[in-house]
Motif scaffolding. Structure first.
Motif, PDB file in Angstrom:
ATOM      1  N   ARG A  20      11.345 -18.895 -11.059  1.00 55.46           N
ATOM      2  CA  ARG A  20      10.664 -17.598 -11.118  1.00 55.46           C
ATOM      3  C   ARG A  20       9.936 -17.412 -12.443  1.00 55.46           C
ATOM      4  N   HIS A  21      10.384 -18.105 -13.482  1.00 53.29           N
ATOM      5  CA  HIS A  21       9.716 -18.031 -14.777  1.00 53.29           C
ATOM      6  C   HIS A  21       8.475 -18.939 -14.805  1.00 53.29           C
ATOM      7  N   ASP A  22       8.564 -20.098 -14.183  1.00 48.88           N
ATOM      8  CA  ASP A  22       7.499 -21.093 -14.267  1.00 48.88           C
ATOM      9  C   ASP A  22       6.434 -20.974 -13.181  1.00 48.88           C
ATOM     10  N   LYS A 129       2.727 -21.201  -7.149  1.00 50.27           N
ATOM     11  CA  LYS A 129       1.640 -21.745  -7.955  1.00 50.27           C
ATOM     12  C   LYS A 129       2.084 -21.680  -9.410  1.00 50.27           C
ATOM     13  N   GLY A 130       1.886 -22.766 -10.133  1.00 47.80           N
ATOM     14  CA  GLY A 130       2.349 -22.849 -11.510  1.00 47.80           C
ATOM     15  C   GLY A 130       1.691 -21.830 -12.414  1.00 47.80           C
ATOM     16  N   LYS A 131       2.489 -21.289 -13.341  1.00 43.78           N
ATOM     17  CA  LYS A 131       1.965 -20.342 -14.324  1.00 43.78           C
ATOM     18  C   LYS A 131       1.444 -21.103 -15.534  1.00 43.78           C
ATOM     19  N   ARG A 137       4.016 -15.863 -21.269  1.00 44.75           N
ATOM     20  CA  ARG A 137       4.160 -14.938 -22.392  1.00 44.75           C
ATOM     21  C   ARG A 137       3.903 -13.501 -21.956  1.00 44.75           C
ATOM     22  N   HIS A 138       2.913 -13.327 -21.085  1.00 45.85           N
ATOM     23  CA  HIS A 138       2.579 -11.987 -20.602  1.00 45.85           C
ATOM     24  C   HIS A 138       3.741 -11.391 -19.809  1.00 45.85           C
ATOM     25  N   SER A 139       4.358 -12.186 -18.934  1.00 43.87           N
ATOM     26  CA  SER A 139       5.470 -11.668 -18.130  1.00 43.87           C
ATOM     27  C   SER A 139       6.678 -11.349 -19.010  1.00 43.87           C
ATOM     28  N   LEU A 140       6.918 -12.146 -20.061  1.00 38.38           N
ATOM     29  CA  LEU A 140       8.015 -11.844 -20.985  1.00 38.38           C
ATOM     30  C   LEU A 140       7.742 -10.550 -21.748  1.00 38.38           C
ATOM     31  N   ALA A 141       6.494 -10.362 -22.201  1.00 36.64           N
ATOM     32  CA  ALA A 141       6.138  -9.145 -22.930  1.00 36.64           C
ATOM     33  C   ALA A 141       6.250  -7.924 -22.020  1.00 36.64           C
ATOM     34  N   GLU A 142       5.851  -8.076 -20.768  1.00 38.22           N
ATOM     35  CA  GLU A 142       5.945  -6.967 -19.811  1.00 38.22           C
ATOM     36  C   GLU A 142       7.399  -6.593 -19.545  1.00 38.22           C
ATOM     37  N   ARG A 143       8.247  -7.590 -19.390  1.00 37.41           N
ATOM     38  CA  ARG A 143       9.661  -7.339 -19.156  1.00 37.41           C
ATOM     39  C   ARG A 143      10.294  -6.639 -20.366  1.00 37.41           C
TER      40      ARG A 143
END
Length: 162
Positions: A20-22, A129-131, A137-143
């Protein structure tokens, strides 16, 4: 049926949190697994790893590669290979949809979770689909920002001032 027995019949064995991270998850499917007896016993002990797993489509069949199910400790010469490829049980319509989608550039099929459902081993697979690195980084900042908002709301409800 007792509640404890019901929990044993429906329980999570392994989860691929890194997927889910990748990856951007597009679609998910539930598939059955063709397993040997010692593999089922090893799964009932809660031992498996989905980290290096992927799904390959070959001649209209789906195959699970790279999933590690360790050998059963009490098994004898009938033990299984820990990283053998395993056939997935999907119907023809699902396989056709998956083939069409994976034919596009950049899509892959990854396992998300392995669990028992009504006593049968099931695996949840996803078309993904690969991130890119900046997406991660964007998803970590959003979380992180969502977590900070939640904490601020909780402080306000408890009567603390900022």
């Amino acid at each position: 049926m007792a509640a404890k027995e019901k929990d044993q019949r429906n329980r999570l064995i392994a989860q691929n949190k890194k997927a889910r991270h990748d990856f951007h998850i597009e679609d998910t499917y539930e598939a059955g697994l063709v397993l040997q007896g010692t593999e089922v016993k090893s799964l009932r002990e809660g031992r498996a790893s989905l980290v290096d797993g992927f799904v390959d489509l070959d001649n209209g069949e789906a195959w699970l590669h790279g999933v590690h199910i360790p050998e059963y400790a009490q098994g004898s010469w009938t033990n299984h290979a820990a990283r053998r490829k395993r056939k997935l049980l999907l119907n023809r319509v699902e396989i056709t949809k998956i083939e069409r989608k994976v034919g596009d550039k950049g899509y892959t099929i990854v396992p998300l979770s392995l669990y028992f459902k009504d006593g049968r081993a099931k695996i949840e697979i996803a078309i993904a689909k690969g991130k890119k690195e900046y997406d991660k980084r964007h998803s970590l900042a959003e979380r992180q920002s969502n977590r900070e908002k939640e904490q601020a709301v909780q402080r306000r409800l408890k009567g603390f001032t900022d």
